[in-house]
Design a protein around this motif. Structure first.
Motif, PDB file in Angstrom:
ATOM      1  N   GLU A   1      -4.251   6.154   1.547  1.00 56.62           N
ATOM      2  CA  GLU A   1      -3.451   5.170   2.281  1.00 56.62           C
ATOM      3  C   GLU A   1      -2.075   4.951   1.671  1.00 56.62           C
ATOM      4  OE1 GLU A   1      -5.619   3.124  -0.961  1.00 56.62           O
ATOM      5  OE2 GLU A   1      -6.190   4.528   0.619  1.00 56.62           O
ATOM      6  N   SER A   2      -1.801   5.574   0.514  1.00 51.81           N
ATOM      7  CA  SER A   2      -0.472   5.514  -0.094  1.00 51.81           C
ATOM      8  C   SER A   2       0.238   6.853  -0.030  1.00 51.81           C
ATOM      9  CB  SER A   2      -0.598   5.054  -1.556  1.00 51.81           C
ATOM     10  OG  SER A   2      -1.179   3.772  -1.637  1.00 51.81           O
ATOM     11  N   GLY A   3      -0.369   7.832   0.654  1.00 55.13           N
ATOM     12  CA  GLY A   3       0.290   9.109   0.855  1.00 55.13           C
ATOM     13  C   GLY A   3       0.043  10.157  -0.204  1.00 55.13           C
ATOM     14  N   VAL A   4      -0.850   9.884  -1.158  1.00 55.63           N
ATOM     15  CA  VAL A   4      -1.131  10.839  -2.233  1.00 55.63           C
ATOM     16  C   VAL A   4      -2.222  11.796  -1.787  1.00 55.63           C
ATOM     17  CG1 VAL A   4      -1.823  11.125  -4.645  1.00 55.63           C
ATOM     18  CG2 VAL A   4      -0.453   9.117  -3.939  1.00 55.63           C
ATOM     19  N   ALA A   5      -2.000  13.099  -1.967  1.00 55.68           N
ATOM     20  CA  ALA A   5      -2.969  14.119  -1.566  1.00 55.68           C
ATOM     21  C   ALA A   5      -3.963  14.377  -2.682  1.00 55.68           C
ATOM     22  CB  ALA A   5      -2.245  15.398  -1.186  1.00 55.68           C
TER      23      ALA A   5
ATOM     24  N   ARG B   1       0.813  -1.217   0.000  1.00 55.36           N
ATOM     25  CA  ARG B   1       0.000   0.000   0.000  1.00 55.36           C
ATOM     26  C   ARG B   1       0.847   1.268   0.000  1.00 55.36           C
ATOM     27  NH1 ARG B   1      -1.008   3.003   4.748  1.00 55.36           N
ATOM     28  NH2 ARG B   1      -0.022   2.142   6.627  1.00 55.36           N
ATOM     29  N   CYS B   2       2.119   1.165   0.369  1.00 55.37           N
ATOM     30  CA  CYS B   2       2.985   2.345   0.467  1.00 55.37           C
ATOM     31  C   CYS B   2       3.440   2.843  -0.904  1.00 55.37           C
ATOM     32  CB  CYS B   2       4.210   2.038   1.316  1.00 55.37           C
ATOM     33  SG  CYS B   2       3.838   1.220   2.873  1.00 55.37           S
ATOM     34  N   THR B   3       3.204   2.047  -1.951  1.00 58.07           N
ATOM     35  CA  THR B   3       3.561   2.450  -3.311  1.00 58.07           C
ATOM     36  C   THR B   3       2.286   2.811  -4.072  1.00 58.07           C
ATOM     37  OG1 THR B   3       5.455   0.948  -3.315  1.00 58.07           O
ATOM     38  CG2 THR B   3       4.698   1.771  -5.452  1.00 58.07           C
ATOM     39  N   PRO B   4       2.067   4.077  -4.377  1.00 60.00           N
ATOM     40  CA  PRO B   4       0.823   4.471  -5.060  1.00 60.00           C
ATOM     41  C   PRO B   4       0.710   3.844  -6.444  1.00 60.00           C
ATOM     42  CG  PRO B   4       2.020   6.387  -4.205  1.00 60.00           C
ATOM     43  CD  PRO B   4       2.950   5.220  -4.116  1.00 60.00           C
ATOM     44  N   ARG B   5      -0.513   3.488  -6.812  1.00 55.46           N
ATOM     45  CA  ARG B   5      -0.742   3.009  -8.179  1.00 55.46           C
ATOM     46  C   ARG B   5      -0.640   4.161  -9.162  1.00 55.46           C
ATOM     47  NH1 ARG B   5      -5.920  -1.123  -7.386  1.00 55.46           N
ATOM     48  NH2 ARG B   5      -4.868  -2.568  -5.931  1.00 55.46           N
ATOM     49  N   THR B   6      -1.088   5.309  -8.750  1.00 50.37           N
ATOM     50  CA  THR B   6      -0.949   6.527  -9.547  1.00 50.37           C
ATOM     51  C   THR B   6      -0.604   7.663  -8.598  1.00 50.37           C
ATOM     52  OG1 THR B   6      -3.319   7.072  -9.354  1.00 50.37           O
ATOM     53  CG2 THR B   6      -2.634   5.775 -11.276  1.00 50.37           C
ATOM     54  N   GLY B   7       0.036   8.662  -9.149  1.00 48.02           N
ATOM     55  CA  GLY B   7       0.392   9.808  -8.333  1.00 48.02           C
ATOM     56  C   GLY B   7       1.653   9.581  -7.527  1.00 48.02           C
ATOM     57  N   ARG B   8       1.964  10.550  -6.700  1.00 51.72           N
ATOM     58  CA  ARG B   8       3.194  10.527  -5.912  1.00 51.72           C
ATOM     59  C   ARG B   8       2.878  10.976  -4.491  1.00 51.72           C
ATOM     60  NH1 ARG B   8       8.023  14.592  -7.741  1.00 51.72           N
ATOM     61  NH2 ARG B   8       8.845  15.088  -5.679  1.00 51.72           N
ATOM     62  N   PRO B   9       3.453  10.305  -3.486  1.00 55.59           N
ATOM     63  CA  PRO B   9       3.187  10.720  -2.106  1.00 55.59           C
ATOM     64  C   PRO B   9       3.558  12.179  -1.880  1.00 55.59           C
ATOM     65  CG  PRO B   9       4.270   8.584  -2.136  1.00 55.59           C
ATOM     66  CD  PRO B   9       4.323   9.106  -3.540  1.00 55.59           C
ATOM     67  N   TYR B  10       2.685  12.872  -1.185  1.00 57.50           N
ATOM     68  CA  TYR B  10       2.920  14.287  -0.900  1.00 57.50           C
ATOM     69  C   TYR B  10       4.189  14.480  -0.075  1.00 57.50           C
ATOM     70  CZ  TYR B  10       2.628  18.655   1.679  1.00 57.50           C
ATOM     71  OH  TYR B  10       2.935  19.870   2.260  1.00 57.50           O
ATOM     72  N   GLY B  11       5.024  15.412  -0.539  1.00 58.09           N
ATOM     73  CA  GLY B  11       6.219  15.791   0.196  1.00 58.09           C
ATOM     74  C   GLY B  11       7.364  14.806   0.121  1.00 58.09           C
ATOM     75  N   ILE B  12       7.253  13.776  -0.737  1.00 55.11           N
ATOM     76  CA  ILE B  12       8.262  12.719  -0.821  1.00 55.11           C
ATOM     77  C   ILE B  12       8.981  12.801  -2.165  1.00 55.11           C
ATOM     78  CG2 ILE B  12       8.668  10.229  -0.709  1.00 55.11           C
ATOM     79  CD1 ILE B  12       7.638  11.526   1.890  1.00 55.11           C
ATOM     80  N   PRO B  13      10.310  12.678  -2.208  1.00 53.23           N
ATOM     81  CA  PRO B  13      11.024  12.712  -3.489  1.00 53.23           C
ATOM     82  C   PRO B  13      10.541  11.644  -4.447  1.00 53.23           C
ATOM     83  CG  PRO B  13      12.566  12.897  -1.642  1.00 53.23           C
ATOM     84  CD  PRO B  13      11.227  12.570  -1.051  1.00 53.23           C
ATOM     85  N   ALA B  14      10.614  11.936  -5.709  1.00 50.44           N
ATOM     86  CA  ALA B  14      10.162  11.004  -6.750  1.00 50.44           C
ATOM     87  C   ALA B  14      10.891   9.668  -6.626  1.00 50.44           C
ATOM     88  CB  ALA B  14      10.400  11.613  -8.123  1.00 50.44           C
ATOM     89  N   GLY B  15      10.141   8.589  -6.850  1.00 48.13           N
ATOM     90  CA  GLY B  15      10.723   7.256  -6.841  1.00 48.13           C
ATOM     91  C   GLY B  15      10.757   6.590  -5.483  1.00 48.13           C
ATOM     92  N   ARG B  16      10.300   7.292  -4.427  1.00 49.61           N
ATOM     93  CA  ARG B  16      10.315   6.702  -3.096  1.00 49.61           C
ATOM     94  C   ARG B  16       8.907   6.356  -2.638  1.00 49.61           C
ATOM     95  NH1 ARG B  16      13.502  10.310   1.010  1.00 49.61           N
ATOM     96  NH2 ARG B  16      12.650   8.676   2.357  1.00 49.61           N
TER      97      ARG B  16
END
Length: 488
Positions: A480-484, A431-446
């Motif tokens: 739940e994956s950190g995407v806003a 669940r920590c890896t978004p299917r789409t989008g990027r976690p808010y405030g996190i560098p790309a690829g993490r």
């Protein structure tokens, strides 16, 4: 070549070289010809200091403390610049206010390692972003003053309740509690063998220890201290309130406070506010309950109470994989005991092997509701966990707080898979890896490290810019994956 022409060419070359060298130094962040400067912190510095004061008459519920000398413990974590901070880099400061049962240091500087790039410490994350932070432990908490006839007296923990007819058959006395989390007969359940030696003791103070304005006074003093030490560029601090600390912050920003005059001058020193997992909905002013206020000053919590901050409904606990970071609950209790050497020596049946208790003040809670919030003009971030089950700090309470705030610059952020312990919660599994989008405030690829990273990033952006994802107002949900996402 004639000597005069040669000297002229040499001078021109030296000037050009100096200009080029100066430009290179400026581009690299060099403040002067002989000294480098840093645009971003190279480290963090940690210090403890204390603020002395005299208890004002009539402020504390028990008049025996009027005029007594006291001190407030302040835990400061600040950015360090190895070569000095470059002159055009702004200085920022924040005062972080803890809640009911956990004092400032463990709440905001939890020393639990996560990874090389991640920390559960709010203060260290903010310091790495260039923000100087001050986390007081308010009066009655941690190493701040507790008074010998206050929380330092084990006989001031609660006694058995009055009988249903209102009588008290016990020679040491009886107690009442107007708030359910101030439990009765903690002398009998936790302290009877250590340190009370088998007999309950009468109180040396027969009153709740504090009330909201006791701690508003503390926060006012810390604001002035933070401005004097950090020297923020705008001359102001950001106030961050966690849990019951949200009530203290809201009351601090209440211009109509009838107990402590001078609120307007205090509000002028605050640029922004953050309400993190904040309680909301207390009475506007202190009013005695029909059954009377709590009749003892000391409340005790144990390790299970501390762990309870991470509580979620069972189905959500299963779905929110990794929300409890391994070792974080143990570290919280360890730091609580570090900050309470007296409480650490209490509890259990063998004085040589105490189990330890966390001592906290009893109080009356008031000062933070729609009436108070409506008059507030300070730009405010409201952030909470959608799996928080704490009474008066539920997701619905946060939405009511956001709706009530009078300022036009306000943002609501609600985080999935986050409980009341969202400041220290993590994430594990797919669940920590978004299917789409990027976690808010996190560098790309993490992958998303969890709610703690969202809270740190959101508060950092709010302190620096007064925005969340660039917006000065609005409602957002972090999945739940950190995407806003903008909330409906």
């Amino acid at each position: 070549m004639p000597r005069k022409c040669w000297l002229l060419l040499l001078s021109v070359g030296m000037i050009a070289g100096a200009l080029a060298s100066g430009s290179a130094r400026a581009a690299d962040g060099v403040g002067s010809a002989d000294r480098r400067c840093d645009r971003t912190p190279t480290d963090v510095g940690v210090e403890e200091h204390y603020l002395d004061f005299t208890v004002p008459p009539g402020l504390m519920p028990d008049a025996q403390f009027d005029g007594r000398a006291a001190k407030i413990q302040v835990h400061r974590v600040q950015p360090v610049y190895a070569h000095g901070k470059c002159p055009n880099v702004p200085s920022r400061a924040a005062v972080l206010v803890h809640g009911r049962s956990l004092p400032g240091t463990p709440v905001f500087d939890l020393r639990q390692p996560v990874s090389r790039d991640e920390t559960l410490s709010m203060q260290r994350a903010l310091a790495r972003a260039g923000i100087d932070t001050f986390a007081p432990s308010l009066l009655g908490y941690a190493r701040s003053t507790r008074f010998d006839t206050g929380l330092d007296d084990p006989g001031n923990a609660s006694l058995r309740p009055y009988l249903p007819d209102g009588s008290c058959p016990y020679p040491e006395g009886c107690d009442r509690s107007h708030l359910p989390f101030f439990r009765l007969d903690q002398q009998g359940s936790l302290l009877l063998n250590n340190p009370l030696g088998g007999e309950r003791a009468a109180h040396s103070s027969n009153s709740r220890f504090g009330r909201t304005d006791v701690w508003v006074r503390d926060v006012r003093q810390v604001i002035d201290d933070a401005i004097a030490r950090a020297r923020p560029t705008d001359g102001k601090v950001t106030l961050v309130g966690y849990s019951l600390g949200g009530t203290t912050v809201g009351r601090t920003l209440y211009a109509a406070n009838p107990v402590l005059p001078g609120s307007d001058a205090v509000i002028a020193k605050v640029n922004r506010a953050v309400f993190s997992s904040s309680l909301f909905g207390t009475p506007t002013e202190e009013a005695a309950p029909a059954t009377g206020f709590t009749s003892f000053p000391t409340n005790l919590t144990v390790r299970a109470d501390s762990d309870g901050a991470w509580a979620m409904p069972h189905d959500r606990d299963v779905a929110c994989t990794g929300h409890t970071v391994p070792g974080s609950q143990e570290q919280m209790w360890t730091q609580l005991m570090e900050e309470d050497p007296v409480g650490r020596s209490w509890g259990g049946s063998d004085p040589a092997r105490p189990t330890g208790v966390n001592r906290t003040p009893t109080f009356s809670s008031y000062g933070w509701n729609s009436t108070v919030a409506r008059q507030q003009t300070t730009p405010s971030l409201v952030i909470d966990g959608l799996d928080d089950t704490t009474p008066m700090a539920t997701p619905a309470d946060s939405r009511a707080l956001y709706d009530s705030l009078g300022t036009s610059r306000k943002v609501l952020v609600q985080v999935q898979c986050a409980s009341h312990a969202m400041l220290w919660e993590g994430c594990s599994g797919s669940r920590c890896t978004p299917r789409t989008g990027r976690p808010y405030g996190i560098p790309a690829g993490r992958v998303w490290p969890g709610p703690h990273a969202t809270v740190q990033a959101a508060i950092t952006e709010w302190i620096k810019n007064g925005t969340f994802t660039g917006a000065t107002t609005g409602r957002f949900t972090v999945d739940e994956s950190g995407v806003a996402h903008p909330a409906p």
